[in-house]
Enzyme design. Structure first.
Site, mmCIF file in Angstrom:
data_model
loop_
_atom_site.group_PDB
_atom_site.id
_atom_site.type_symbol
_atom_site.label_atom_id
_atom_site.label_comp_id
_atom_site.label_asym_id
_atom_site.label_seq_id
_atom_site.Cartn_x
_atom_site.Cartn_y
_atom_site.Cartn_z
ATOM 1 N N LYS A 212 -37.115 -23.036 16.608
ATOM 2 C CA LYS A 212 -37.835 -24.259 16.969
ATOM 3 C C LYS A 212 -36.914 -25.467 16.792
ATOM 4 O O LYS A 212 -36.228 -25.588 15.782
ATOM 5 C CB LYS A 212 -39.079 -24.416 16.097
ATOM 6 C CG LYS A 212 -39.870 -25.691 16.349
ATOM 7 C CD LYS A 212 -41.087 -25.744 15.440
ATOM 8 C CE LYS A 212 -41.844 -27.058 15.632
ATOM 9 N NZ LYS A 212 -41.093 -28.228 15.110
ATOM 10 N N HIS A 236 -39.285 -32.251 16.656
ATOM 11 C CA HIS A 236 -39.933 -32.289 15.340
ATOM 12 C C HIS A 236 -40.998 -33.387 15.277
ATOM 13 O O HIS A 236 -41.181 -34.041 14.256
ATOM 14 C CB HIS A 236 -38.901 -32.491 14.221
ATOM 15 C CG HIS A 236 -39.318 -31.920 12.895
ATOM 16 N ND1 HIS A 236 -39.140 -30.599 12.562
ATOM 17 C CD2 HIS A 236 -39.921 -32.489 11.824
ATOM 18 C CE1 HIS A 236 -39.594 -30.384 11.342
ATOM 19 N NE2 HIS A 236 -40.077 -31.527 10.869
ATOM 20 N N ARG A 239 -40.113 -36.943 14.038
ATOM 21 C CA ARG A 239 -40.080 -37.242 12.599
ATOM 22 C C ARG A 239 -38.724 -36.983 11.950
ATOM 23 O O ARG A 239 -38.595 -37.092 10.734
ATOM 24 C CB ARG A 239 -41.148 -36.409 11.887
ATOM 25 C CG ARG A 239 -42.553 -36.802 12.299
ATOM 26 C CD ARG A 239 -43.599 -35.850 11.736
ATOM 27 N NE ARG A 239 -43.570 -35.746 10.293
ATOM 28 C CZ ARG A 239 -44.068 -36.656 9.460
ATOM 29 N NH1 ARG A 239 -44.614 -37.765 9.933
ATOM 30 N NH2 ARG A 239 -44.026 -36.466 8.154
ATOM 31 N N ASP A 267 -43.556 -28.441 22.277
ATOM 32 C CA ASP A 267 -44.538 -29.286 21.600
ATOM 33 C C ASP A 267 -44.101 -30.736 21.683
ATOM 34 O O ASP A 267 -43.025 -31.054 22.200
ATOM 35 C CB ASP A 267 -44.764 -28.839 20.152
ATOM 36 C CG ASP A 267 -43.612 -29.213 19.203
ATOM 37 O OD1 ASP A 267 -42.620 -29.829 19.636
ATOM 38 O OD2 ASP A 267 -43.706 -28.874 18.016
#
Length: 340
Positions: A212, A236, A239, A267
């Site tokens: 990821k 992420h 972040r 995502d």
């Protein structure tokens, strides 16, 4: 319980940490890390949403797609939806701590399973974070995917062994967590991995290995060469590094390079079923959702998580009807309006 009740209750539970804004775009919480915001100016957080918003859809209604199916598979796991819960930890310092770590991740994993999805669990500076995820996965007979921070090699492999013992369906590492300040402050530094180090980790398990935090074509190709079974295109949640592009902006090029070689997940900024449709059309095989499920858990426990996932999947089905897609496999770039 309904969606409005979940949001209302979450706003009370998360007071001072998340405002549960009508539009969750990171503007109010910019720089609140720890917290729920994006790092620095919050640009990476916002770019996830603006990258998705930049795409429009071709509406099609002259077809026979009246009852679309959102069923899919991930490593042989049959799922009712391509929407999955992203790995999340840190309830004490990110979300206020009114719900304990074990209770929170239990809600995520259980609510995901009830919705026909699968919950991913995370890792953090406090050992109970990874432990809590494994406990939640064990409680659901292995229906979950733990994700490990890019720690020292031996520490990662030790956590892989524990995931195997827990009966996890797959294992992952969020390489986008490299350099997390909170880990360093707790004496557990994380960092990038060389190709050789990644390959060693992948070969340490027979479970499908997921990486990821891929945001460039070259690193997607390196991941494939190292033997990973899936990548997650992700920054992420905005972040970790300020001023990165949104996931939807880089996904098409990555998909063009490795689509037939590896499972692609994505995502970042996913708030509705229409967002899910866009990421699938841009090349993803599945989508991870984070912040909306925090609202679900804090506003309604596992049932609240299920309500959020069910709502997003219903929106996805409606969008599939209006773009002429009967199955997840039929969602292609033909759905995306190209303009002239």
């Amino acid at each position: 319980m309904d969606f409005a009740t979940v949001k209302s209750q979450a706003k009370d539970q998360l007071k001072g940490f998340c405002r549960v804004c009508p539009i969750c775009d990171g503007r109010v919480c910019s720089g609140e890390v720890p917290g729920m915001g994006g790092v620095g100016t919050g640009m990476s957080f916002r770019n996830n949403l603006t990258a998705l918003a930049a795409y429009s859809l071709n509406m099609r209604t002259l077809h026979g797609c009246k009852e679309p199916s959102t069923e899919t598979e991930l490593f042989g796991i049959k799922l009712s939806t391509p929407i999955m819960a992203a790995p999340m930890t840190g309830t004490p310092y990110n979300m206020g701590g009114t719900i304990g770590e074990r209770d929170f991740i239990g809600m995520i994993v259980s609510g995901s399973k009830q919705s026909g999805a699968i919950g991913w669990t995370g890792d953090g500076a406090d050992p109970t974070m990874y432990d809590s995820g494994l406990e939640a996965i064990i409680a659901e007979q292995g229906h979950g995917i733990p994700v490990i921070k890019p720690r020292e090699q031996g520490a990662i492999i030790e956590r892989i062994r524990r995931a195997e013992d827990a009966g996890a369906k797959a294992i992952g590492m969020d390489i986008d967590g490299a350099g997390l300040v909170t880990m360093a402050l707790k004496g557990q530094p994380v960092g990038p991995k060389t190709f050789e180090e990644l390959k060693e980790i992948v070969q340490a398990t027979k479970l499908p290995f997921i990486l990821k935090g891929i945001m460039t074509v070259d690193e997607a190709e390196l991941a494939v060469s190292a033997g990973v079974k899936a990548i997650v295109v992700s920054n992420h949640g905005g972040r970790i590094l300020d001023c990165t592009p949104g996931a939807a902006a880089v996904l098409p090029a990555i998909a063009a390079a490795v689509k037939d070689k590896v499972t692609i997940l994505a995502d970042g900024g996913v708030r509705t079923g229409v967002d899910v449709l866009k990421l699938l059309a841009l090349g993803a095989d599945g989508v991870l959702v984070g912040r909306p499920l925090v609202v679900g858990a804090f506003g309604g426990d596992a049932a609240g998580v299920k309500i959020i996932l069910d709502k997003m999947n219903a929106e996805l089905k409606q969008a599939m009807i209006l773009t002429g897609c009967s199955t997840i496999g039929e969602i292609t770039q033909n759905v995306i309006y190209q303009g002239k």
